[in-house]
Design an enzyme around this catalytic site. Structure first.
Site, PDB file in Angstrom:
ATOM      1  N   LYS A 183       0.827  -1.213   0.000  1.00  0.00           N
ATOM      2  CA  LYS A 183       0.000   0.000   0.000  1.00  0.00           C
ATOM      3  C   LYS A 183       0.861   1.264   0.000  1.00  0.00           C
ATOM      4  CE  LYS A 183      -4.102  -1.793   0.145  1.00  0.00           C
ATOM      5  NZ  LYS A 183      -4.989  -1.746  -0.997  1.00  0.00           N
ATOM      6  N   LYS A 208      -5.852 -14.957 -13.821  1.00  0.00           N
ATOM      7  CA  LYS A 208      -7.153 -15.351 -13.300  1.00  0.00           C
ATOM      8  C   LYS A 208      -8.221 -14.279 -13.506  1.00  0.00           C
ATOM      9  CE  LYS A 208      -6.417 -13.861  -8.583  1.00  0.00           C
ATOM     10  NZ  LYS A 208      -6.587 -14.128  -7.178  1.00  0.00           N
ATOM     11  N   LYS A 250     -11.816  -8.458 -11.118  1.00  0.00           N
ATOM     12  CA  LYS A 250     -12.486  -7.241 -11.559  1.00  0.00           C
ATOM     13  C   LYS A 250     -11.493  -6.138 -11.918  1.00  0.00           C
ATOM     14  CE  LYS A 250     -13.469  -6.446  -6.731  1.00  0.00           C
ATOM     15  NZ  LYS A 250     -13.854  -7.679  -6.063  1.00  0.00           N
TER      16      LYS A 250
END
Ligand code: TRP
Length: 360
Positions: A140, A223, A226
């Site tokens: 992050k 894979k 979204k």
């Protein structure tokens, strides 16, 4: 002695012919499962085969808590309207996919303030160094350098609180959550040591039943997800037209040039998708055609799209029906909150007692 033997041989709590009281006598109390679902984005086939299908089976054999992690999503500062609608959407989709609010406890994290209290208490013994070393935090720092807040740093403490609040031992999560789980064990054990108790059991990653299937996306690599770009994922709520459009645009190639060739990744992906939504003999027809070089990917995609439409149709209908039923959604959320708080209050009362927070 005899009872111990039975315990080893038979899978826990799967003896449906046995009355509940007898099960507890032989197997001990039902183990507790907790899993948190991030409230971002709609569910797709990858989520369904990778997680939800598993949750649905677990409901029959464990004391299951599934919750929507809305506190966790605040680290990225969502707009209030977006936050509420995405929490609602996830709730509706999980119900539509088959999570049964009578069998499992399905709730919204922020409906259980005891979680926030346990998070605060655990933070007192969570060290800066170990939190800073966490891989997800370091990621992050790199991906959002302008918003490195304390919520991100203490994400693992909140996740530990989610799990420990129900004293769960089994946590169905993916590999990427292994470090967070390890931290949950560390925090629980540290609490036990400090307060000389064996209060928190150790939670471990858990996969019920068969190996989880990885569902590939439609963009030819990796894979389904979204964040992998438009058209890569088939959502449970997609209309037949949307599904046809996405599948027809899936990456393929000009076809095999020699019999029984190894399939390149984009082609293998189409076959893998067919494996989960189509009938076995349909899959075999296309396998044979691939192997004798007569395959036409246009035909295969048409078939795949229709089978995906048939597979998702019942869920799509349920999503629409449940979503339109304001009362039902409210009832489910309230029932879940009540059940989750009952368990959470038991834990937090004992935790307060152990720490020495006592009522006058
Ligand atoms: N961190 C998990 C994820 O990103 C979500 C989560 C939050 C969770 N709290 C949890 C998962 C507790 C399992 C148990 O997917």
């Amino acid at each position: 002695m005899e009872i111990k033997m039975i315990k080893k041989v038979l899978p826990l709590w799967t003896q449906d012919y046995m009355p509940l009281s007898e099960k507890i006598l032989i197997f001990g109390p039902m183990e507790t499962v907790v899993s948190g679902i991030r409230s971002t984005g709609n569910l797709h086939l990858g989520n369904y085969f990778g997680a939800i299908k598993n949750f649905i089976q677990m409901q029959h054999h464990y004391n299951c808590y599934f919750f929507i992690a809305d506190y966790h999503s605040l680290t990225t500062h969502p707009h209030p309207t977006d936050l509420h609608s995405s929490v609602r959407r996830v709730l509706v989709e999980y119900l539509a996919a088959g999570i049964d609010p009578e069998k499992s406890t399905i709730y919204i994290q922020s409906d259980v303030p005891e979680v926030a209290e346990l998070y605060l208490l655990l933070n007192m013994n969570a060290y800066m160094g170990e939190l800073e070393r966490c891989t997800s935090f370091k990621d992050k720092i790199r991906s959002q350098p302008d918003n490195i807040n304390a919520g991100l740093l203490t994400y693992p403490t909140l996740m530990a609180a989610d799990i420990l609040i129900h004293r769960a031992t089994k946590v169905p999560v993916g590999k990427d959550q292994e470090q967070h789980l390890e931290m949950a064990r560390t925090f629980g054990n540290r609490f036990n040591r400090i307060y000389e108790s064996e209060f928190f059991p150790e939670p471990y990653a858990f996969n019920f039943g068969s190996e989880l299937v990885k569902i590939p996306g439609l963009d030819g690599k990796g894979k389904m997800g979204k964040s992998e770009g438009e058209g890569n994922a088939i959502f449970l709520g997609d209309s037949p037209e949307e599904i046809r459009k996405k599948v027809m645009r899936a990456v393929s190639d000009s076809g095999p040039t020699e019999p029984n060739a190894v399939k390149p990744e984009p082609i293998q992906n189409l076959f893998d998708l067919m494996k989960v939504v189509s009938a076995a003999d349909t899959l075999q027809v296309f396998e044979d055609k691939y192997n004798d070089c007569t395959i036409r990917y246009g035909d295969m995609k048409k078939q795949l799209a229709e089978d995906m439409i048939n597979f998702t149709a019942p869920m799509r209908e349920k999503i629409n029906a449940i979503s339109a039923d304001e009362d039902y959604v409210r009832q489910v959320a309230r029932l879940g909150a009540a059940k989750a708080r009952e368990s959470a209050q038991k834990t937090i009362n004992e935790v307060r007692e152990l720490i020495g927070i006592r009522k006058f």
